[in-house]
Structures are given as structure tokens and as C-alpha cells.
Enzyme design. Sequence first.
Site, PDB file in Angstrom:
ATOM      1  N   TYR A 109       0.870  -1.174   0.000  1.00 14.19           N
ATOM      2  CA  TYR A 109       0.000   0.000   0.000  1.00 14.19           C
ATOM      3  C   TYR A 109       0.904   1.220   0.000  1.00 14.19           C
ATOM      4  O   TYR A 109       1.926   1.248   0.687  1.00 14.19           O
ATOM      5  CB  TYR A 109      -0.868   0.000   1.270  1.00 14.19           C
ATOM      6  CG  TYR A 109      -1.692   1.259   1.448  1.00 14.19           C
ATOM      7  CD1 TYR A 109      -3.002   1.324   0.988  1.00 14.19           C
ATOM      8  CD2 TYR A 109      -1.152   2.391   2.066  1.00 14.19           C
ATOM      9  CE1 TYR A 109      -3.757   2.477   1.141  1.00 14.19           C
ATOM     10  CE2 TYR A 109      -1.902   3.549   2.225  1.00 14.19           C
ATOM     11  CZ  TYR A 109      -3.200   3.582   1.761  1.00 14.19           C
ATOM     12  OH  TYR A 109      -3.948   4.720   1.910  1.00 14.19           O
ATOM     13  N   GLU A 197      -3.620   7.576  -3.722  1.00 13.76           N
ATOM     14  CA  GLU A 197      -3.541   6.272  -3.059  1.00 13.76           C
ATOM     15  C   GLU A 197      -3.352   5.145  -4.073  1.00 13.76           C
ATOM     16  O   GLU A 197      -4.059   5.085  -5.083  1.00 13.76           O
ATOM     17  CB  GLU A 197      -4.826   6.032  -2.271  1.00 13.76           C
ATOM     18  CG  GLU A 197      -4.765   4.805  -1.391  1.00 13.76           C
ATOM     19  CD  GLU A 197      -6.103   4.563  -0.698  1.00 13.76           C
ATOM     20  OE1 GLU A 197      -7.113   4.351  -1.397  1.00 13.76           O
ATOM     21  OE2 GLU A 197      -6.132   4.593   0.539  1.00 13.76           O
TER      22      GLU A 197
END
Length: 223
Positions: A109, A197
Site C-alpha cells: 500500500y 492512493e
Amino acid sequence: MNVHEYQAKALFREFGVAVPNGQLATTPEEAERAAKALGSPVVVVKAQVHAGGRGKAGGVKVVKSPAEAKQAASQILGMTLHTPQTPPEGKLVRKVYVEAGSNIVKEYYLAVLFDRASEKFAVVASTEGGMEIEVVAEKSPDKILTSQVDPNLGLREYQARDLGFRLGLDGEQIKKFVPFVMALYALYQAKDCSQVEINPLVLTAEGDFFALDGKLNFDDNAL
Ligand code: ADP
Ligand code: MG
């Protein structure tokens, strides 16, 4: 303002944030042609809606031929997708993104965001990619790694390198990870984003990092 994954990935490409090759399609036939043009043994057909959680809801299909891509697109196009991030009535899928499949070794991530509390930017990374980061934050907060960025100095390479070490990357991987993070930060700054993101950021069998998903939010005031 929100943009679709394929639009986020066009910006990623422009800024040198590595993404797999892909093409947009609005009909099953277009999806078939796109898969043929990609020439990849594995192709992923992805619903383009302003919401995450598409994979679990059936909006992302991995296929092995242009004919299968056509079939997957015919299933996804026109479907109303219900994910934890869609409104109660769901989201109608009008477009799919047909993308070359990555040979995933590990999912990470990675995000850049504005941390109001510290009045700084933050680069956030985790080895727990592919799942909702809110869940990771709740269950294993120690798996969320943060690097604060002074807005006047910008992200420094040593900070990106340090983040790579904390993620457990080896020397060769860090050599690729650092320019990836620097490029993402440059995009974040240049486009007045409030958040960028990537979930998942993947490491491939070939040793490359790719953004397999992309979510961009822009600061409306900046616009
Ligand atoms: P969402 O977050 O909306 O579910 P993602 O783009 O993250 O959608 O895709 C869900 C999952 O599908 C990813 O975590 C990844 O495992 C897989 N996936 C997505 N794109 C690709 C790709 N190009 N190659 C291989 N797997 C992919
Ligand atoms: Mg995702």
C-alpha cells in the site's frame, strides 16, 4: 473531485509512476480488441466506477484470452456494482479498463496525503496491500508506516529510501522503489492533490513495481 482509475493511471504514466499497459473500452467488442492489442497472456478487465472494493464485488476479472476479455466485459458493463464504497443504489458500470495482467509477487500500500494535525504531508506505506487500509490501521497499526514531509523541503530521497527499508525491501528493490515514490510525490504536488492512493502497489516476478490501482483526490480550493 474524483477521477476514474484509468484517468488516474494516465496521470501516473505522465509523471513516470509505473503502471501496466491498458486501454479503455465501452463495449465487449472494444474490450476484445483492447486485449488483443495488449498482447498479454493475462488480461484484467476492470469496472470503472468512482468507488473502491470493486474486486470483491465482481467488478475485476482476470482472463486469459481476448475472447474471455470480451465475455468478462459483457458481464461487467451494465452491471450495478455494490461495494462498501458505493451509495445504497450502487453504481452503474459504463466503462471498463482492460489492462495487462501483472505477475504479482507481493502487494503493498502506498499513499501521499495531507496530514492536517501536523500541518505536513505524509507518505504512508504498508506491507499489507490489497486490503482496506482502515482495517489494517485498526487491526495492526504497527503495519502502517509513515514518513512526514515538510512542505517547504518536499520529499527527500533519503526519506523514500528509509521507507523502503522499513517495508523490508532489498537493495535492488529500493533502487526501483525510490524513483517510484519520488514520481508519485511530484504528481501529488503538481496536480494539487489532497490524496493519492495506490492499493495495491505490486512487486512483480520481474522485479518491477507497478501501481495496479489508483485513487486521486484533488483539493477543490486549489482548482
Ligand atoms: P479494487 O480496489 O476496487 O478492488 P483493484 O484495482 O485494487 O480494485 O483490483 C483488485 C485486485 O485485483 C488487486 O488487489 C489485484 O490483486 C488484482 N488486480 C488488479 N489489477 C491487476 C493487474 N493489472 N494484474 C493482476 N492483478 C490485478
Ligand atoms: Mg484497490
